[in-house]
Write a protein that holds these residues in place. Structure first.
Motif, PDB file in Angstrom:
ATOM      1  N   ASP A  20       0.800  -1.223   0.000  1.00 55.32           N
ATOM      2  CA  ASP A  20       0.000   0.000   0.000  1.00 55.32           C
ATOM      3  C   ASP A  20       0.833   1.273   0.000  1.00 55.32           C
ATOM      4  N   TYR A  21       2.098   1.186   0.420  1.00 61.65           N
ATOM      5  CA  TYR A  21       2.937   2.388   0.524  1.00 61.65           C
ATOM      6  C   TYR A  21       4.296   2.131  -0.128  1.00 61.65           C
ATOM      7  N   LYS A  22       4.259   2.003  -1.439  1.00 61.73           N
ATOM      8  CA  LYS A  22       5.483   1.663  -2.167  1.00 61.73           C
ATOM      9  C   LYS A  22       6.557   2.739  -2.032  1.00 61.73           C
ATOM     10  N   GLU A  23       6.140   3.967  -1.807  1.00 59.77           N
ATOM     11  CA  GLU A  23       7.102   5.052  -1.610  1.00 59.77           C
ATOM     12  C   GLU A  23       6.843   5.725  -0.268  1.00 59.77           C
ATOM     13  N   GLY A  24       6.477   4.934   0.730  1.00 54.49           N
ATOM     14  CA  GLY A  24       6.129   5.455   2.045  1.00 54.49           C
ATOM     15  C   GLY A  24       7.321   5.984   2.819  1.00 54.49           C
ATOM     16  N   LEU A  25       7.008   6.661   3.919  1.00 53.73           N
ATOM     17  CA  LEU A  25       8.050   7.253   4.755  1.00 53.73           C
ATOM     18  C   LEU A  25       8.981   6.207   5.351  1.00 53.73           C
ATOM     19  N   TYR A  26       8.426   5.022   5.615  1.00 56.03           N
ATOM     20  CA  TYR A  26       9.206   3.992   6.314  1.00 56.03           C
ATOM     21  C   TYR A  26       9.550   2.811   5.402  1.00 56.03           C
ATOM     22  N   ILE A  27       9.486   3.020   4.106  1.00 53.76           N
ATOM     23  CA  ILE A  27       9.647   1.901   3.180  1.00 53.76           C
ATOM     24  C   ILE A  27      11.015   1.245   3.309  1.00 53.76           C
ATOM     25  N   ASN A  28      12.044   2.050   3.539  1.00 57.86           N
ATOM     26  CA  ASN A  28      13.383   1.467   3.663  1.00 57.86           C
ATOM     27  C   ASN A  28      13.517   0.633   4.926  1.00 57.86           C
ATOM     28  N   GLU A  29      12.939   1.137   6.025  1.00 57.94           N
ATOM     29  CA  GLU A  29      12.968   0.373   7.265  1.00 57.94           C
ATOM     30  C   GLU A  29      12.191  -0.927   7.109  1.00 57.94           C
ATOM     31  N   VAL A  30      11.041  -0.840   6.447  1.00 58.27           N
ATOM     32  CA  VAL A  30      10.209  -2.030   6.245  1.00 58.27           C
ATOM     33  C   VAL A  30      10.926  -3.038   5.354  1.00 58.27           C
ATOM     34  N   ASN A  31      11.587  -2.551   4.327  1.00 58.59           N
ATOM     35  CA  ASN A  31      12.347  -3.463   3.460  1.00 58.59           C
ATOM     36  C   ASN A  31      13.433  -4.197   4.244  1.00 58.59           C
ATOM     37  N   ARG A  32      14.104  -3.434   5.113  1.00 53.72           N
ATOM     38  CA  ARG A  32      15.128  -4.080   5.934  1.00 53.72           C
ATOM     39  C   ARG A  32      14.516  -5.128   6.846  1.00 53.72           C
ATOM     40  N   ALA A  33      13.388  -4.784   7.434  1.00 57.97           N
ATOM     41  CA  ALA A  33      12.725  -5.716   8.355  1.00 57.97           C
ATOM     42  C   ALA A  33      12.244  -6.968   7.628  1.00 57.97           C
ATOM     43  N   ILE A  34      11.701  -6.799   6.417  1.00 55.35           N
ATOM     44  CA  ILE A  34      11.250  -7.954   5.630  1.00 55.35           C
ATOM     45  C   ILE A  34      12.417  -8.868   5.286  1.00 55.35           C
ATOM     46  N   ASP A  35      13.539  -8.259   4.934  1.00 53.20           N
ATOM     47  CA  ASP A  35      14.716  -9.070   4.626  1.00 53.20           C
ATOM     48  C   ASP A  35      15.132  -9.916   5.829  1.00 53.20           C
ATOM     49  N   ARG A  36      15.105  -9.291   6.996  1.00 50.16           N
ATOM     50  CA  ARG A  36      15.471 -10.043   8.203  1.00 50.16           C
ATOM     51  C   ARG A  36      14.478 -11.177   8.467  1.00 50.16           C
ATOM     52  N   LEU A  37      13.188 -10.855   8.353  1.00 51.69           N
ATOM     53  CA  LEU A  37      12.164 -11.877   8.598  1.00 51.69           C
ATOM     54  C   LEU A  37      12.203 -12.977   7.542  1.00 51.69           C
ATOM     55  N   PHE A  38      12.438 -12.568   6.307  1.00 55.52           N
ATOM     56  CA  PHE A  38      12.475 -13.557   5.225  1.00 55.52           C
ATOM     57  C   PHE A  38      13.580 -14.581   5.466  1.00 55.52           C
ATOM     58  N   PHE A  39      14.690 -14.075   5.958  1.00 53.84           N
ATOM     59  CA  PHE A  39      15.790 -14.991   6.264  1.00 53.84           C
ATOM     60  C   PHE A  39      15.379 -15.966   7.362  1.00 53.84           C
ATOM     61  N   LYS A  40      14.698 -15.493   8.373  1.00 58.19           N
ATOM     62  CA  LYS A  40      14.276 -16.346   9.485  1.00 58.19           C
ATOM     63  C   LYS A  40      13.244 -17.371   9.028  1.00 58.19           C
ATOM     64  N   ILE A  41      12.380 -16.958   8.135  1.00 57.89           N
ATOM     65  CA  ILE A  41      11.314 -17.861   7.686  1.00 57.89           C
ATOM     66  C   ILE A  41      11.860 -18.958   6.776  1.00 57.89           C
ATOM     67  N   ASN A  42      12.751 -18.590   5.884  1.00 58.05           N
ATOM     68  CA  ASN A  42      13.183 -19.529   4.849  1.00 58.05           C
ATOM     69  C   ASN A  42      14.415 -20.355   5.214  1.00 58.05           C
ATOM     70  N   GLU A  43      15.125 -19.947   6.236  1.00 57.07           N
ATOM     71  CA  GLU A  43      16.292 -20.722   6.643  1.00 57.07           C
ATOM     72  C   GLU A  43      16.220 -20.980   8.146  1.00 57.07           C
ATOM     73  N   THR A  44      15.576 -22.042   8.492  1.00 56.18           N
ATOM     74  CA  THR A  44      15.381 -22.345   9.907  1.00 56.18           C
ATOM     75  C   THR A  44      16.542 -23.119  10.503  1.00 56.18           C
TER      76      THR A  44
END
Length: 687
Positions: A331-355
């Motif tokens: 919903d917020y592709k150019e949102g104020l916190y998009i960079n922080e969210v991208n970083r957070a997704i990367d961290r979570l994605f790593f946790k989800i896909n490599e247990t």
């Protein structure tokens, strides 16, 4: 529907008037010739009761206007029009000193003064003191000692005495409430106010005891919920987070709608909970707020989504955090916190896909945690080497601290791994336009732009993250290339970066070189570069030259939405110079482009300037059509009266007095009074 009593505005006639017509001007012809006096005898109609008092009995003197005043005052208080409430109450009581609504009217005055003092709302809070409030409250009790509003007035007195810190009076009126109106919601509210005062005086234990008493004794669910929330805050302040959680769960289970009454307070509570280790329930509160966002509150949604993701992540609820972050990103592709969210997704994605880690990595980790000698240093180096081989560059950056803390003899190797991993990651990030991560790595690991392969994307990331000086340095170095194609690209980038650094003279100096080079390499200059040149020329007041280049931009990139900002600047320039033809030209372009892209960012400012220009050119019919089109749009209320005045003025000039008068009347009746409504009212005097 007719009431039994006549309308008070109808006075008894002193004479008769007989009107004779050859043909009736309204209704059907009479069946036979006769004189028709349409007289209605209201008292012989079926009775219509009309207004009733608190006991259900008909109000016998409905001819009086005090009931109308009372209804108006009730609405004014609800609309928080406090200054008008005070004036209308005083006027009504002066006109109707024996009104049956006297107690209610005085109570509205009391509530208004109390609210304004409590919230420091001018001018009421400047005109009335707590002593004025207390005198009026005690007078009310003397005059209406048996009225059902007594508990509410006693609550107001308690609050007033709390504000002036008169403890004996507080205790006196609080005792009356507790002894005579034990179960009233106003009694419970008074106890909560009293408890707040104790809490602020550091008598926290006694205050929390009172909060609990109200929580478990209140019959009103909202009062109980309010007490529970106060307990939540006080328990958090004393470090008893689990008890705070228990009270909040009670509210969520029994009356979660209460938390939606003051969404700002609930949002602050969520932040407080998260800061004190209750991230999961804080995220639950944000979920509740997100589910119940009202119209006009959607600007808050972005932060609520981001916070919910952060708190679920800290609480270990990876899937819920991931879902919230993905929703934000969608919903917020150019949102104020998009960079922080991208970083957070990367961290979570790593946790989800490599247990599970490999046995080798686990082994190295055991050694690193177990030893603090050369074995540990060796394990760190080997782990870094293995991660490089597996291209797990992020993992290398994650263990950067371990790598830099190893013994000096290995520092060259560890720095090599950090640099190589950083360069690889930066190249990956900038290709994916994940610029914040790329620039963080670039700046935190002493990387030079000469190390990066994709310098074009690196430049874009410098610009996106506002590193304009770094972008300028990179572009300046690359623009020295002897390859003309490459030189052209970096000359464009040099202009863009200089424009952002507000080095407008530098941009203008490069303009001729760029146009000549464009002709040689047969490449079209990009729209952002055109805009940078035009912007620089405008800042240097070279408007004629800026306009000539703007014409080229329009011709080459007519559909580029980013041109709108330049068009608007030209519009303002034309308006200041009263160049109406230039103004009209760009007003049309702006409105047409807004229509194509379904936006209205520059409406109604452009529309009003356009209309004014048409009026100056005596193109009144066009101006009228444009104003009517503006009227059909959903504008902010503050613009409504101006549109109506404009339509009235234009119709008047076009000799349509009837239509003009209609617009002036409608405008003068607008609820939001301003200079335009005043002009409309003045304009009506000419008819």
């Amino acid at each position: 529907k007719k009431e039994v009593n006549s309308d008070i505005r109808v006075k008894e006639s002193k004479h008769w008037v007989v009107l004779l017509y050859k043909k009736l001007p309204f209704g059907k012809n009479l069946p036979k010739e006769s004189i028709n006096f349409p007289i209605t005898f209201d008292k012989y109609l079926k009775p219509y009761i009309g207004s009733v008092d608190l006991n259900g009995a008909p109000i016998s003197y409905v001819k009086s206007r005090d009931i109308n005043y009372y209804v108006d005052i009730e609405k004014e208080f609800k609309d928080e029009d406090y200054d008008v409430v005070i004036k209308d109450v005083d006027r009504t009581l002066k006109q109707y000193p024996n009104s049956i609504f006297k107690s209610d009217l005085m109570l509205y005055k009391l509530k208004t003064i109390d609210t304004c003092i409590e919230k420091n709302i001018s001018p009421i809070s400047d005109e009335y003191t707590n002593n004025d409030l207390l005198k009026l409250g005690k007078r009310w009790i003397r005059e209406f000692s048996s009225n059902e509003g007594i508990p509410q007035v006693l609550l107001i007195l308690v609050k007033g005495y709390l504000r002036i810190q008169s403890s004996s009076d507080v205790n006196y009126f609080l005792d009356i409430l507790i002894s005579e109106h034990k179960d009233s919601i106003y009694t419970k509210k008074a106890i909560l106010y009293f408890a707040d005062s104790l809490y602020n005086k550091n008598d926290k234990n006694r205050a929390m005891k009172l909060y609990e008493d109200v929580l478990y004794s209140a019959n009103d669910l909202d009062i109980a919920s309010l007490a529970a929330i106060k307990l939540v805050n006080s328990k958090i302040n004393t470090g008893k987070t689990q008890e705070a959680k228990r009270y909040l769960v009670k509210v969520l289970n029994a009356n979660k709608k209460f938390l939606l009454k003051d969404t700002e307070a609930t949002s602050r509570l969520a932040v407080k909970l998260a800061a004190n280790g209750l991230e999961r329930i804080a995220a639950n509160l944000n979920d509740l707020l997100l589910e119940n966002l009202k119209k006009g509150e959607h600007d808050k949604r972005e932060l609520l989504l981001k916070q919910a993701g952060d708190w679920y992540a800290k609480a270990g609820k990876v899937k819920k955090a991931y879902a919230r972050y993905k929703e934000y990103k969608k919903d917020y592709k150019e949102g104020l916190y998009i960079n922080e969210v991208n970083r957070a997704i990367d961290r979570l994605f790593f946790k989800i896909n490599e247990t599970n880690e490999t046995k080798l990595i686990n082994y190295y980790d055991v050694l690193i945690s177990k030893y603090n000698n050369d074995i540990k240093d060796k394990a760190i180096i080997e782990k870094a080497k293995l991660l490089m081989k597996q291209k797990k560059y992020e993992e290398i950056i994650k263990i950067k601290k371990l790598l830099t803390s190893s013994s000096d003899k290995n520092s060259s190797k560890t720095n090599k791994y950090i640099k190589e991993a950083s360069v690889k990651l930066i190249d990956n990030y900038i290709q994916k336009k994940n610029c914040q991560k790329a620039i963080n790595l670039y700046e935190n690991n002493n990387i030079d732009y000469s190390d990066i392969n994709n310098k074009k994307y690196l430049f874009e990331c410098f610009m996106i993250t506002s590193r304009y000086k770094k972008a300028y340095s990179l572009a300046k170095a690359q623009s020295q290339s002897k390859k003309l194609d490459k030189k052209f690209i970096w000359l464009e980038n040099l202009i863009i970066s200089q424009n952002r650094l507000q080095n407008f003279d530098g941009v203008i100096k490069l303009e001729d070189d760029l146009f000549k080079l464009s002709a040689i390499v047969k490449k079209q200059i990009s729209a952002p570069v055109y805009r940078a040149i035009i912007n620089s020329l405008m800042f240097k007041k070279s408007y004629n030259q800026a306009l000539s280049i703007l014409y080229k931009l329009e011709k080459l990139y007519p559909k580029d939405i980013k041109n709108l900002e330049l068009y608007y600047r030209v519009l303002n320039y034309a308006n200041s110079k009263r160049d109406d033809l230039l103004l009209i030209k760009y007003a049309k372009k702006i409105l047409q482009m807004q229509k194509e892209y379904k936006i209205n960012f520059y409406t109604p400012k452009v529309n009003f300037m356009y209309i004014d220009a048409l009026k100056r050119l005596s193109r009144l019919q066009e101006a009228k059509e444009l104003a009517e089109e503006l009227k059909s749009l959903k504008l902010e209320k503050k613009y409504s009266s101006r549109v109506l005045y404009t339509l009235g003025e234009l119709n008047l000039k076009l000799k349509d007095d009837k239509k003009a008068k209609e617009y002036f009347i409608k405008c003068s009746k607008e609820k939001n009074k301003n200079s335009w409504t005043s002009l409309c009212a003045e304009s009506l005097k000419i008819f």
